[in-house]
Design a protein around this motif. Structure first.
Motif, short mmCIF file in Angstrom:
data_model
loop_
_atom_site.label_atom_id
_atom_site.label_comp_id
_atom_site.label_asym_id
_atom_site.label_seq_id
_atom_site.Cartn_x
_atom_site.Cartn_y
_atom_site.Cartn_z
N PHE A 85 -14.62 -10.08 -3.27
CA PHE A 85 -15.14 -9.84 -4.46
C PHE A 85 -14.58 -8.67 -4.84
O PHE A 85 -14.84 -7.81 -4.18
CB PHE A 85 -16.62 -10.02 -4.52
CG PHE A 85 -16.87 -11.25 -3.89
CD1 PHE A 85 -17.63 -11.57 -2.62
CD2 PHE A 85 -17.28 -12.37 -4.86
CE1 PHE A 85 -18.17 -12.76 -2.14
CE2 PHE A 85 -17.92 -13.57 -4.68
CZ PHE A 85 -18.28 -13.83 -3.13
N GLY A 86 -14.02 -8.60 -6.21
CA GLY A 86 -14.10 -7.23 -6.80
C GLY A 86 -13.53 -7.62 -8.21
O GLY A 86 -14.11 -8.55 -8.97
N TYR A 87 -12.85 -6.53 -9.07
CA TYR A 87 -12.78 -6.52 -10.35
C TYR A 87 -11.53 -5.96 -10.58
O TYR A 87 -11.15 -4.77 -10.01
CB TYR A 87 -13.97 -6.34 -11.20
CG TYR A 87 -14.27 -4.79 -11.28
CD1 TYR A 87 -15.07 -4.38 -9.92
CD2 TYR A 87 -14.36 -4.31 -12.48
CE1 TYR A 87 -15.40 -3.22 -9.93
CE2 TYR A 87 -14.54 -2.86 -12.50
CZ TYR A 87 -15.32 -2.14 -11.02
OH TYR A 87 -15.93 -1.27 -11.14
N VAL A 93 -11.86 0.78 -4.66
CA VAL A 93 -11.91 -0.06 -3.63
C VAL A 93 -10.97 -1.30 -3.41
O VAL A 93 -10.01 -1.72 -2.58
CB VAL A 93 -13.56 -0.71 -3.39
CG1 VAL A 93 -13.26 -1.86 -2.24
CG2 VAL A 93 -14.21 0.53 -2.93
N CYS A 94 -11.07 -2.11 -4.60
CA CYS A 94 -10.18 -3.33 -4.85
C CYS A 94 -8.54 -3.05 -4.46
O CYS A 94 -8.00 -3.79 -3.87
CB CYS A 94 -10.63 -4.19 -6.13
SG CYS A 94 -12.26 -4.21 -6.13
N PRO A 199 -14.55 -3.79 6.02
CA PRO A 199 -15.21 -3.15 4.98
C PRO A 199 -14.06 -2.23 4.38
O PRO A 199 -12.76 -2.13 4.97
CB PRO A 199 -16.16 -2.23 5.74
CG PRO A 199 -15.62 -1.91 7.16
CD PRO A 199 -14.74 -3.30 7.46
N PHE A 200 -14.49 -1.74 3.35
CA PHE A 200 -13.51 -0.59 2.61
C PHE A 200 -13.21 0.37 3.62
O PHE A 200 -14.29 1.00 4.31
CB PHE A 200 -13.95 -0.05 1.56
CG PHE A 200 -13.23 1.06 0.88
CD1 PHE A 200 -13.41 2.33 0.88
CD2 PHE A 200 -12.01 0.65 0.21
CE1 PHE A 200 -12.67 3.23 0.09
CE2 PHE A 200 -11.15 1.67 -0.26
CZ PHE A 200 -11.39 2.95 -0.29
N ALA B 216 -7.22 6.94 -0.66
CA ALA B 216 -7.72 7.46 -1.95
C ALA B 216 -7.38 6.63 -3.10
O ALA B 216 -6.82 5.76 -3.08
CB ALA B 216 -6.75 8.79 -2.26
N PRO B 217 -8.35 6.61 -4.30
CA PRO B 217 -8.19 5.98 -5.43
C PRO B 217 -6.84 6.11 -5.98
O PRO B 217 -6.44 7.18 -6.03
CB PRO B 217 -9.15 6.55 -6.21
CG PRO B 217 -10.17 7.30 -5.45
CD PRO B 217 -9.58 7.63 -4.29
#
Lengths: 221, 271
Positions: A85-87, A93-94, A199-200, B216-217
């Motif tokens: 799940f994400g956006y 994260v995604c 997991p992330f 990292a983002p």
């Protein structure tokens, strides 16, 4: 960061006593060089996090990026499916998850890659229209599948999988908001069960290591 | 508020952020540099100005935005930061104190002894390369960059080891009569081989090395692997370019001095 939860053990079915003796020097060198590949008595461990009990592949129907009905269980039955799940407005994260999954898939032979499905379900249906999801996923891999439903449908699905429902933050003055959501990727295997999640923090090296194992390991039904 | 740039795992924004620890360090360095160079003659004003340029380079490397980008977002920014600190700021600082060194650097006592050991070519080269290698090991980077003290330790070690490394080739005190120019050129070349090897590893790897940058983002269209390859390219090309440029300049300056001495000895007219 590796999780300290017990790893899932995969038997190394290709090794025979004669093979082990013949290739011992080579194996020794490889073991010295290998980092992150746990091998104990010929058994290789996955880098994912083992679930306390297998989770069956869920049965649900949502809309794909063409706006058509997508029966998840029917369309992915018997296939290794990475599901999360994400956006699309997710800042960290995604995109990192998808980029690392794609990097892991890239290293697989074409025939193996064709046997894996990556399914993404949006937790932000207000902004993530099918077109938006498709454009976003195409930046990673056009083969990634994007699904959307109503907030209630997606929240119910998350709950069925033992996850908390997504939490939407209050909108800022500019109208933007974030959506807190579960970050693990479920790996539903060929027997339609998930025994491990990612997991992330799962790195490309972890996917490179685990995807072939998930694809080829013998499963007890 | 953070006092030093470290990896936070938050989305990058171009909104300015203060890092008071960087300002304090820069103030300390600037005051120390002023005290060491105050009173230098007008003939050495270019060298003094070079030192101030080194201080500006150091500030750019440590403060927002480069410091923050290097700490937690881009390996390529980390490579630029390393080059600015170790290959540009450190030698410029030493060029700045060079004229006043015989007057201001201690030549006797415990301080002089410590300085002599730390700036001995063998010790300095070992120190610099050990720091360079250690601070690029994946576990070290991933462990230290996520804390302010850890990130500060890496930056401070880079500066300190680089100052020690460049010292015997720039500052005339302590006097080392046997360490003439050709030896210095060889020293500079060999002293940066490990840095080149690290750059090669970054260039050819097919998986990201550093967790802190891989997770990292994202803030550019580059993948973490592409960013790492760029970091290796920067260290390899820019680092080699800087070093070869310095070596070339030093060699021709030495050759010109030899020719002038020869002409004076032979009573030949100057060119």
């Amino acid at each position: 960061m590796r999780m300290s939860i017990p790893r899932l053990v995969v038997p190394d079915s290709n090794a025979t006593p004669a093979t082990r003796v013949r290739y011992l020097p080579v194996v020794g060198l490889l073991l010295l060089a290998a980092c992150g590949t746990a091998t104990e008595g010929g058994v290789r461990t996955l880098h994912g996090v083992a679930l306390p009990h297998p989770i069956p592949r869920p049965s649900f129907v949502l809309r794909d990026t063409r706006g058509e009905r997508y029966d998840f269980r029917a369309r992915t039955a018997g296939q290794l499916t990475l599901f999360f799940f994400g956006y699309t407005h997710c800042p960290d994260v995604c995109p990192v998850h998808l980029a690392n999954i794609e990097a892991g898939l890239e290293r697989l032979p074409y025939t193996d890659r064709q046997r894996i499905r990556v399914v993404f379900v949006t937790t932000d249906p207000a902004r993530d229209t099918p077109t938006v999801i498709r454009q976003w996923l195409d930046a990673f891999d056009p083969a990634f599948i994007g699904l959307s439903g109503t907030e209630a449908e997606v929240d119910t699905l998350q709950t069925r999988l033992g996850l908390g429902a997504a939490i939407r933050s209050p909108a800022t003055a500019g109208g933007s908001y974030t959506v807190g959501h579960a970050t693990q990727v479920f790996a539903f295997e060929a027997d339609d069960s998930a025994r491990v999640v990612y997991p992330f923090g799962t790195r490309q090296a972890d996917w490179v290591h685990d995807l072939p194992l998930l694809l080829h390991r013998p499963l007890s039904r | 508020m953070q006092w030093w740039c470290s990896a936070q795992g938050t989305r990058w924004t171009w909104e300015w952020r203060p890092y008071p620890g960087v300002w304090l360090l820069m103030l300390l360095i600037a005051v120390t540099y002023y005290r060491l160079t105050h009173g230098a003659s007008a003939a050495h004003r270019h060298q003094t100005a070079a030192g101030w340029c080194g201080i500006v380079c150091l500030w750019l490397a440590l403060d927002w935005p480069l410091g923050a980008l290097a700490a937690g977002y881009l390996a390529s920014a980390h490579a630029v930061q390393f080059l600015l600190i170790a290959m540009i700021a450190a030698p410029l600082l030493l060029v700045g104190i060079r004229p006043s060194a015989p007057r201001t650097i201690p030549t006797a006592g415990m301080g002089a002894a410590l300085l002599g050991v730390a700036t001995h070519p063998v010790m300095a080269a070992v120190f610099f390369n050990v720091v360079t290698i250690t601070t690029h090991v994946t576990g070290v980077v991933d462990t230290l960059m996520v804390s302010q003290w850890g990130a500060f330790a890496i930056d401070a070690l880079w500066l300190l080891s680089a100052l020690c490394f460049w010292w015997p080739t720039i500052v005339p005190v302590p006097v080392r009569p046997r360490f003439h120019t050709l030896w210095q050129i060889l020293y500079l070349f060999l002293g940066t081989l490990f840095h080149t090897a690290i750059a090669m590893v970054m260039l050819i790897t097919d998986l990201p090395l550093y967790r802190v940058y891989e997770l990292a983002p994202p803030m550019t269209g580059l993948s973490s692997l592409e960013d790492l390859h760029i970091a290796g390219g920067i260290m390899e090309l820019a680092g080699a370019g800087i070093m070869l440029g310095i070596i070339t300049w030093r060699f021709f300056r030495w050759a010109n001095r030899l020719e002038r001495d020869d002409r004076r000895t032979l009573s030949l007219p100057a060119r």
